[in-house]
Write a protein that holds these residues in place. Structure first.
Motif, short mmCIF file in Angstrom:
data_model
loop_
_atom_site.label_atom_id
_atom_site.label_comp_id
_atom_site.label_asym_id
_atom_site.label_seq_id
_atom_site.Cartn_x
_atom_site.Cartn_y
_atom_site.Cartn_z
N ASN A 64 86.22 -34.08 -7.95
CA ASN A 64 85.15 -33.23 -8.45
C ASN A 64 83.83 -33.50 -7.72
O ASN A 64 82.75 -33.20 -8.23
CB ASN A 64 84.99 -33.47 -9.97
CG ASN A 64 83.90 -32.62 -10.59
OD1 ASN A 64 83.79 -31.44 -10.28
ND2 ASN A 64 83.08 -33.20 -11.44
N ARG A 123 84.49 -48.69 -17.92
CA ARG A 123 83.60 -49.23 -18.93
C ARG A 123 83.96 -48.67 -20.30
O ARG A 123 84.14 -47.45 -20.43
CB ARG A 123 82.14 -48.83 -18.64
CG ARG A 123 81.57 -49.40 -17.35
CD ARG A 123 80.16 -48.86 -17.14
NE ARG A 123 80.12 -47.40 -17.30
CZ ARG A 123 79.24 -46.74 -18.03
NH1 ARG A 123 78.29 -47.39 -18.66
NH2 ARG A 123 79.29 -45.41 -18.13
N ASP A 150 88.27 -44.82 -17.61
CA ASP A 150 86.97 -45.30 -17.12
C ASP A 150 87.10 -46.81 -16.96
O ASP A 150 88.07 -47.41 -17.41
CB ASP A 150 85.85 -44.94 -18.11
CG ASP A 150 84.49 -44.83 -17.41
OD1 ASP A 150 83.96 -43.71 -17.31
OD2 ASP A 150 83.96 -45.86 -16.96
N SER A 197 80.51 -33.16 -5.59
CA SER A 197 79.73 -31.95 -5.29
C SER A 197 79.21 -31.95 -3.87
O SER A 197 78.82 -30.91 -3.36
CB SER A 197 78.57 -31.77 -6.27
OG SER A 197 78.29 -32.92 -6.99
N GLU A 210 79.15 -40.46 -7.59
CA GLU A 210 79.10 -39.73 -6.31
C GLU A 210 78.80 -40.70 -5.16
O GLU A 210 77.68 -40.75 -4.64
CB GLU A 210 78.04 -38.63 -6.41
CG GLU A 210 77.97 -37.68 -5.22
CD GLU A 210 79.09 -36.68 -5.16
OE1 GLU A 210 80.07 -36.78 -5.92
OE2 GLU A 210 79.00 -35.77 -4.32
N LYS A 222 84.64 -43.54 -4.18
CA LYS A 222 85.64 -42.49 -4.38
C LYS A 222 86.90 -42.77 -3.54
O LYS A 222 88.02 -42.61 -4.00
CB LYS A 222 85.07 -41.11 -4.03
CG LYS A 222 84.19 -40.55 -5.15
CD LYS A 222 83.90 -39.08 -4.92
CE LYS A 222 82.84 -38.50 -5.83
NZ LYS A 222 83.16 -38.40 -7.24
N MET A 224 80.69 -35.32 -16.50
CA MET A 224 81.70 -34.37 -16.01
C MET A 224 83.09 -34.71 -16.53
O MET A 224 83.82 -33.84 -17.01
CB MET A 224 81.70 -34.33 -14.48
CG MET A 224 80.40 -33.87 -13.88
SD MET A 224 79.82 -32.28 -14.50
CE MET A 224 80.94 -31.16 -13.67
N1 LIG Z 1 76.57 -34.04 -13.33
C1 LIG Z 1 76.66 -32.90 -12.67
O1 LIG Z 1 75.86 -31.98 -12.84
C2 LIG Z 1 77.81 -32.68 -11.72
C3 LIG Z 1 78.22 -31.37 -11.40
C4 LIG Z 1 79.31 -31.19 -10.54
C5 LIG Z 1 79.96 -32.29 -10.02
N2 LIG Z 1 79.52 -33.57 -10.33
C6 LIG Z 1 80.25 -34.70 -9.74
O2 LIG Z 1 81.08 -35.29 -10.73
C7 LIG Z 1 81.21 -36.67 -10.49
C8 LIG Z 1 80.83 -37.46 -11.73
O3 LIG Z 1 79.49 -37.15 -12.07
P1 LIG Z 1 78.88 -37.44 -13.51
O4 LIG Z 1 77.57 -36.74 -13.55
O5 LIG Z 1 79.89 -37.16 -14.56
O6 LIG Z 1 78.62 -39.02 -13.40
P2 LIG Z 1 78.44 -40.10 -14.55
O7 LIG Z 1 77.64 -41.19 -13.98
O8 LIG Z 1 77.99 -39.46 -15.83
O9 LIG Z 1 79.92 -40.63 -14.81
C9 LIG Z 1 80.66 -41.38 -13.91
C10 LIG Z 1 81.63 -42.24 -14.70
O10 LIG Z 1 82.56 -42.82 -13.78
C11 LIG Z 1 82.84 -44.12 -14.24
N3 LIG Z 1 83.44 -44.90 -13.15
C12 LIG Z 1 82.84 -45.50 -12.11
N4 LIG Z 1 83.77 -46.10 -11.32
C13 LIG Z 1 84.98 -45.84 -11.87
C14 LIG Z 1 86.32 -46.19 -11.55
N5 LIG Z 1 86.57 -46.94 -10.48
N6 LIG Z 1 87.31 -45.76 -12.33
C15 LIG Z 1 87.04 -45.01 -13.43
N7 LIG Z 1 85.79 -44.66 -13.80
C16 LIG Z 1 84.78 -45.08 -13.04
C17 LIG Z 1 81.51 -44.65 -14.76
O11 LIG Z 1 81.70 -45.73 -15.64
C18 LIG Z 1 80.96 -43.41 -15.45
O12 LIG Z 1 81.32 -43.36 -16.83
C19 LIG Z 1 80.33 -36.97 -9.27
O13 LIG Z 1 81.13 -36.94 -8.13
C20 LIG Z 1 79.35 -35.83 -9.27
O14 LIG Z 1 78.84 -35.53 -8.01
C21 LIG Z 1 78.48 -33.77 -11.19
#
Ligand SMILES: NC(=O)c1ccc[n+]([C@@H]2O[C@H](COP(=O)([O-])OP(=O)(O)OC[C@H]3O[C@@H](n4cnc5c(N)ncnc54)[C@H](O)[C@@H]3O)[C@@H](O)[C@H]2O)c1
Length: 427
Positions: free
Chosen positions: A140, A58, A56, A142, A115, A120, A37
């Motif tokens: 963001n 990482r 990020d 969900s 999530e 968060k 996302m």
């Molecule tokens: N994937 C989907 O379909 C979707 C759709 C809508 C909303 N969301 C929401 O978006 C958010 C992210 O989901 P995603 O699928 O992109 O997850 P993801 O696992 O692909 O990415 C999460 C990223 O956050 C990073 N991270 C973790 N802790 C952190 C911190 N303290 N500071 C900075 N970065 C940090 C991780 O290293 C990782 O790269 C979640 O809340 C999810 O519910 C996801």
């Protein structure tokens, strides 16, 4: 229905314009988390002209986010939709970082980390400490309550939800979630930023699932009931696609991710136990326990092979049928019309509840949220227009016919009143 959509869209634009009056300018944005996302959000912001910091924790997260953005931009250049110079400009507008160094200049931060409410809350409180006093923070998430996340903040008035859909560059909707303490300026600035990113924002109030997922899960509840009666999921997919959905529920489940669906279902069950509580093991449990997570690991309801162009292609997998046998409680013959009603009645009924509960302000916004957010068949106009088309009284009578299926099929008292007095949602 399509004329109605056009009018609804005009209404939505007018409403978004009213927010412009108090919205603050977003010159620099930031996104926390460079995952699926976060990478998409950074791409969308940069390619529409708002520079964005992408943080990020990482290094490989950042590399993945950047790789995703360059792939999307490269695709636009290849199709002749963007010049290489513009691509370079957009790429330099994404500023990857592993520190909060430049966050003092940021106008809005979109949080897109994992999530998990605790993570968060920590991340949001942390970033609140480094941005300027009036910067807007948007999550963001969900499934996590915006009011709950706001509890970690000193300035909850500057906080809202900004729910993008996956894939970010393709999906037109952004749900802007107003928490109990969100200020009008925070909502308006987020709406304006979403518009600047080329998205259609719909403002909703906080509740489990917000608007779109709250309505989508009851639809899956209907799907689950059909599987419990031994109905073939391939047939269900075909019927729902013929009805107008871009993909049927089994395929959609695989594309979204069975694990995401499994988690979302539990959140919704906790939020609305009267009608969404999980009764026994369901198809999603069976798939999840067998680690069939969908397209992401090559197996879900379907199995996935790679086609000549390198895209995943779904094929029937006898193993999935074998697994599903364990959740059949009773073999029933159903018609194609039953299949549609099993799934559409709960979806429509939950949309009615969202409107009655004030989660969304108007019928037009509710319908547009579904059209843009989950690909509701446009020629059917949205859930509320669909009820109007069937006829409110006829729809109530139809729902009563399926009453044995449970509370998701129960018309609200207000809908019964509307039926009795000949009212409609539109006009
Ligand atoms: N994937 C989907 O379909 C979707 C759709 C809508 C909303 N969301 C929401 O978006 C958010 C992210 O989901 P995603 O699928 O992109 O997850 P993801 O696992 O692909 O990415 C999460 C990223 O956050 C990073 N991270 C973790 N802790 C952190 C911190 N303290 N500071 C900075 N970065 C940090 C991780 O290293 C990782 O790269 C979640 O809340 C999810 O519910 C996801």
């Amino acid at each position: 229905s399509l004329i109605g959509l056009f009018l609804n869209d005009q209404d939505l634009k007018k409403k978004a314009k009213q927010y412009d009056e108090i919205a603050k300018d977003v010159k620099l944005a930031a996104v926390l988390g460079a995952g699926i996302m976060g990478g998409g959000i950074a791409y969308q912001s940069a390619s529409k002209g708002t520079p964005i910091l992408m943080k990020d924790i990482r290094e490989e997260g950042i590399q993945m986010g950047l790789a995703e953005a360059s792939k999307l931009l490269g695709g636009r250049v290849a199709k002749g939709r963007m010049t290489p110079a513009k691509m370079a400009e957009a790429l330099t507008a994404i500023r990857p970082t592993m520190s909060y160094g430049d966050f003092g200049a940021v106008d809005i931060v979109v949080e897109a980390v994992v999530e998990n409410p605790k993570v968060k809350q920590i991340v949001l409180a942390e970033v609140e400490g480094v941005v300027k006093e009036d910067a807007i923070l948007a999550s963001n998430t969900s499934t996590i309550s915006i009011n709950l996340l706001a509890k970690a903040l000193k300035r909850p008035e500057n906080f809202v939800g900004m729910h993008f859909f996956n894939p970010v560059h393709m999906m037109p909707l952004v749900e802007v979630i107003r928490g109990e303490k969100s200020s009008d300026v925070a909502v308006a600035t987020t709406v304006a930023y979403a518009k600047k990113m080329g998205k259609t924002p719909v403002v909703v109030n906080d509740c489990p699932g917000f608007l779109v997922n709250r309505v989508l899960f009851p639809y899956f509840g209907g799907f689950s009931k059909l599987l419990g009666f031994g109905v073939d999921f391939v047939r269900i997919d075909k019927v729902m696609e013929k009805f107008g959905w871009p993909m049927g529920p089994a395929y959609l489940s695989d594309v979204v991710g069975v694990d995401t669906g499994h988690h979302g279902r539990d959140v919704m069950a906790e939020g609305f136990p009267d009608r969404m509580a999980v009764e026994g093991r369901t198809a999603v449990d069976v798939m999840y326990e067998a680690n069939r997570l969908g397209q992401k690991n090559g197996k879900g309801f379907y199995a996935y092979e790679t086609d000549k162009r390198g895209k995943p292609k779904k094929v029937i997998d006898p193993q999935a049928y074998e697994l599903l046998k364990s959740i059949v409680t009773e073999q029933r013959e159903v018609t194609d019309e039953d299949i549609i009603n099993f799934m559409m009645i709960p979806l429509c009924m939950e949309t009615v509840r969202c409107l009655e509960d004030g989660i969304v302000d108007t019928a037009a916004e509710a319908d547009m949220g579904l059209i843009y957010g989950i690909g509701f068949p446009p020629f059917r106009g949205g859930a509320l227009r669909y009820i109007d088309t069937v006829g409110v009284a006829e729809f109530v009578a139809l729902a009563d016919k399926y009453a044995e299926l449970g509370a998701l099929y129960t018309p609200t008292a207000k809908l019964r009143e509307m039926a009795a007095s000949g009212q409609k949602f539109f006009g």
